[in-house]
Design an enzyme around this catalytic site. Structure first.
Site, mmCIF file in Angstrom:
data_model
loop_
_atom_site.group_PDB
_atom_site.id
_atom_site.type_symbol
_atom_site.label_atom_id
_atom_site.label_comp_id
_atom_site.label_asym_id
_atom_site.label_seq_id
_atom_site.Cartn_x
_atom_site.Cartn_y
_atom_site.Cartn_z
ATOM 1 N N HIS A 83 0.898 -1.035 0.029
ATOM 2 C CA HIS A 83 -0.015 -0.037 -0.022
ATOM 3 C C HIS A 83 0.774 1.240 -0.007
ATOM 4 O O HIS A 83 2.050 1.190 0.210
ATOM 5 C CB HIS A 83 -0.920 -0.169 1.463
ATOM 6 C CG HIS A 83 -0.320 0.303 2.466
ATOM 7 N ND1 HIS A 83 -0.785 1.123 3.509
ATOM 8 C CD2 HIS A 83 1.033 0.090 3.092
ATOM 9 C CE1 HIS A 83 -0.202 1.104 4.572
ATOM 10 N NE2 HIS A 83 0.960 0.675 4.330
ATOM 11 N N CYS A 113 6.121 6.389 4.232
ATOM 12 C CA CYS A 113 4.923 5.621 3.811
ATOM 13 C C CYS A 113 4.267 6.147 2.364
ATOM 14 O O CYS A 113 3.251 5.605 2.135
ATOM 15 C CB CYS A 113 4.072 5.388 5.219
ATOM 16 S SG CYS A 113 4.835 4.664 6.337
ATOM 17 N N HIS A 139 4.798 0.233 -0.515
ATOM 18 C CA HIS A 139 5.620 -0.583 0.492
ATOM 19 C C HIS A 139 4.617 -1.650 1.007
ATOM 20 O O HIS A 139 3.555 -1.442 0.709
ATOM 21 C CB HIS A 139 6.263 -0.020 1.433
ATOM 22 C CG HIS A 139 5.428 0.627 2.480
ATOM 23 N ND1 HIS A 139 4.735 1.822 2.047
ATOM 24 C CD2 HIS A 139 4.996 0.448 3.765
ATOM 25 C CE1 HIS A 139 3.830 2.279 3.212
ATOM 26 N NE2 HIS A 139 3.944 1.489 4.153
ATOM 27 N N HIS A 189 3.327 -4.879 3.904
ATOM 28 C CA HIS A 189 3.413 -5.543 5.427
ATOM 29 C C HIS A 189 2.941 -6.952 5.365
ATOM 30 O O HIS A 189 2.144 -7.235 4.590
ATOM 31 C CB HIS A 189 2.598 -4.629 6.272
ATOM 32 C CG HIS A 189 2.849 -3.269 6.430
ATOM 33 N ND1 HIS A 189 3.813 -2.734 7.131
ATOM 34 C CD2 HIS A 189 2.318 -2.158 5.749
ATOM 35 C CE1 HIS A 189 3.889 -1.351 7.034
ATOM 36 N NE2 HIS A 189 3.091 -1.006 6.303
ATOM 37 N N ASP A 223 -5.114 -10.394 0.485
ATOM 38 C CA ASP A 223 -3.826 -11.122 0.439
ATOM 39 C C ASP A 223 -2.952 -11.107 -0.936
ATOM 40 O O ASP A 223 -3.693 -11.436 -1.914
ATOM 41 C CB ASP A 223 -4.049 -12.735 0.830
ATOM 42 C CG ASP A 223 -2.672 -13.410 1.083
ATOM 43 O OD1 ASP A 223 -1.901 -12.640 1.747
ATOM 44 O OD2 ASP A 223 -2.692 -14.517 0.916
ATOM 45 N N HIS A 224 -1.838 -10.745 -0.776
ATOM 46 C CA HIS A 224 -1.015 -10.660 -2.108
ATOM 47 C C HIS A 224 -1.556 -9.596 -3.060
ATOM 48 O O HIS A 224 -1.420 -9.512 -4.105
ATOM 49 C CB HIS A 224 -0.513 -11.712 -2.667
ATOM 50 C CG HIS A 224 0.413 -12.526 -1.849
ATOM 51 N ND1 HIS A 224 -0.049 -13.407 -0.685
ATOM 52 C CD2 HIS A 224 1.537 -12.908 -2.325
ATOM 53 C CE1 HIS A 224 1.433 -13.849 -0.285
ATOM 54 N NE2 HIS A 224 2.224 -13.582 -1.023
ATOM 55 N N GLU A 268 -0.114 -4.346 11.976
ATOM 56 C CA GLU A 268 0.725 -3.815 10.932
ATOM 57 C C GLU A 268 2.138 -4.173 10.829
ATOM 58 O O GLU A 268 2.785 -4.654 9.730
ATOM 59 C CB GLU A 268 0.410 -2.346 10.520
ATOM 60 C CG GLU A 268 1.246 -1.634 9.314
ATOM 61 C CD GLU A 268 1.226 -0.168 9.396
ATOM 62 O OE1 GLU A 268 0.902 0.481 8.386
ATOM 63 O OE2 GLU A 268 1.746 0.561 10.193
HETATM 64 N N1 LIG Z 1 -2.219 6.035 12.392
HETATM 65 C C1 LIG Z 1 -1.552 5.526 11.520
HETATM 66 N N2 LIG Z 1 -0.122 5.987 11.466
HETATM 67 C C2 LIG Z 1 0.535 5.179 10.465
HETATM 68 C C3 LIG Z 1 0.038 4.091 9.712
HETATM 69 C C4 LIG Z 1 -1.301 3.725 10.021
HETATM 70 O O1 LIG Z 1 -1.785 2.818 9.291
HETATM 71 N N3 LIG Z 1 -1.939 4.320 10.953
HETATM 72 N N4 LIG Z 1 0.950 3.520 8.742
HETATM 73 C C5 LIG Z 1 2.242 3.841 8.562
HETATM 74 C C6 LIG Z 1 3.002 3.235 7.568
HETATM 75 O O2 LIG Z 1 2.151 2.086 6.949
HETATM 76 C C7 LIG Z 1 4.372 2.517 7.806
HETATM 77 O O3 LIG Z 1 4.456 1.427 6.763
HETATM 78 C C8 LIG Z 1 4.481 2.026 9.441
HETATM 79 O O4 LIG Z 1 5.727 1.363 9.287
HETATM 80 P P1 LIG Z 1 6.770 1.572 10.012
HETATM 81 O O5 LIG Z 1 7.173 3.172 10.642
HETATM 82 O O6 LIG Z 1 8.163 0.953 9.404
HETATM 83 O O7 LIG Z 1 6.715 0.921 11.363
HETATM 84 P P2 LIG Z 1 7.103 0.941 12.920
HETATM 85 O O8 LIG Z 1 6.708 1.994 13.765
HETATM 86 O O9 LIG Z 1 6.886 -0.439 13.587
HETATM 87 O O10 LIG Z 1 8.605 1.069 12.587
HETATM 88 P P3 LIG Z 1 9.863 1.217 13.463
HETATM 89 O O11 LIG Z 1 10.569 2.469 12.991
HETATM 90 O O12 LIG Z 1 10.768 0.122 13.590
HETATM 91 O O13 LIG Z 1 9.282 1.824 14.818
HETATM 92 C C9 LIG Z 1 2.812 4.844 9.292
HETATM 93 N N5 LIG Z 1 2.025 5.619 10.426
HETATM 94 ZN ZN LIG Z 2 2.663 0.855 5.525
#
Ligand SMILES: Nc1nc2c(c(=O)[nH]1)N=C([C@H](O)[C@H](O)COP(=O)(O)OP(=O)(O)OP(=O)(O)O)CN2
Ligand SMILES: [Zn+2]
Length: 148
Positions: free
Chosen positions: A23, A42, A48, A50, A87-88, A135
């Protein structure tokens, strides 16, 4: 002989599934600069992905005839139909709910989508209590069907 008329215990049951999807967080109502500022990495134009975990929690009385709140064999089939939709897939391009309604594929909105699609397919939809989508290990979202 009929079963005695005892109070039925209320029990929660949970089934967990996983799926992979791509997404991009992007709003058509924002400028490119605003999108980048709000969504950061993002907002990458090439998307990217998940490996999501999806939990469905049901809550209800144990049926004395079956000993079950809900037959997991049914829930498994109902969740599988919904899983096929994501999925996928690229959520923004392949899933009509996000694509045709310009809905941003945040995990909040994904949780609402999975909850609604599952509920629409359940034999006893009133038993769906909540849906949780992970996620990443750190980012976890739950929808229980409430609206403001
Ligand atoms: N309220 C939301 N905030 C964010 C969402 C969401 O769905 N709702 N999604 C994202 C992104 O999709 C992003 O892929 C998140 O991934 P990432 O930052 O890599 O995840 P982590 O926080 O687990 O990563 P670390 O950097 O290891 O902490 C962003 N925000
Ligand atoms: Zn994401």
């Amino acid at each position: 002989m009929p079963a005695p008329n005892l109070a039925r215990p209320i029990v929660q049951l949970k089934r967990v599934e996983t799926f992979s999807a791509a997404h991009r967080l992007h709003s058509t109502e924002l400028s490119d600069e605003e999108n980048l500022q709000i969504f950061g990495k993002c907002n990458n134009p090439n998307s990217h992905g998940h490996n999501y975990t999806w939990e469905a929690v049901l809550k209800g009385p144990v049926d004395p005839r079956t000993g079950m709140v809900y037959n997991l064999a049914d829930l498994k089939k109902e969740m599988a139909v919904v899983l096929e939709m994501v999925d996928h897939k690229n959520l923004d391009k392949d899933v009509a709910y996000f694509r045709d309604n310009n809905i941003i594929s945040t995990t909040e909105n994904l949780a609402v989508f999975l909850y609604t699609e599952l509920k629409n397919r359940m034999r006893s939809p009133e038993l769906l209590y909540e849906v949780t989508v992970r996620e990443t290990d750190k980012n976890i979202f739950t929808f229980s069907g409430s609206f403001s």
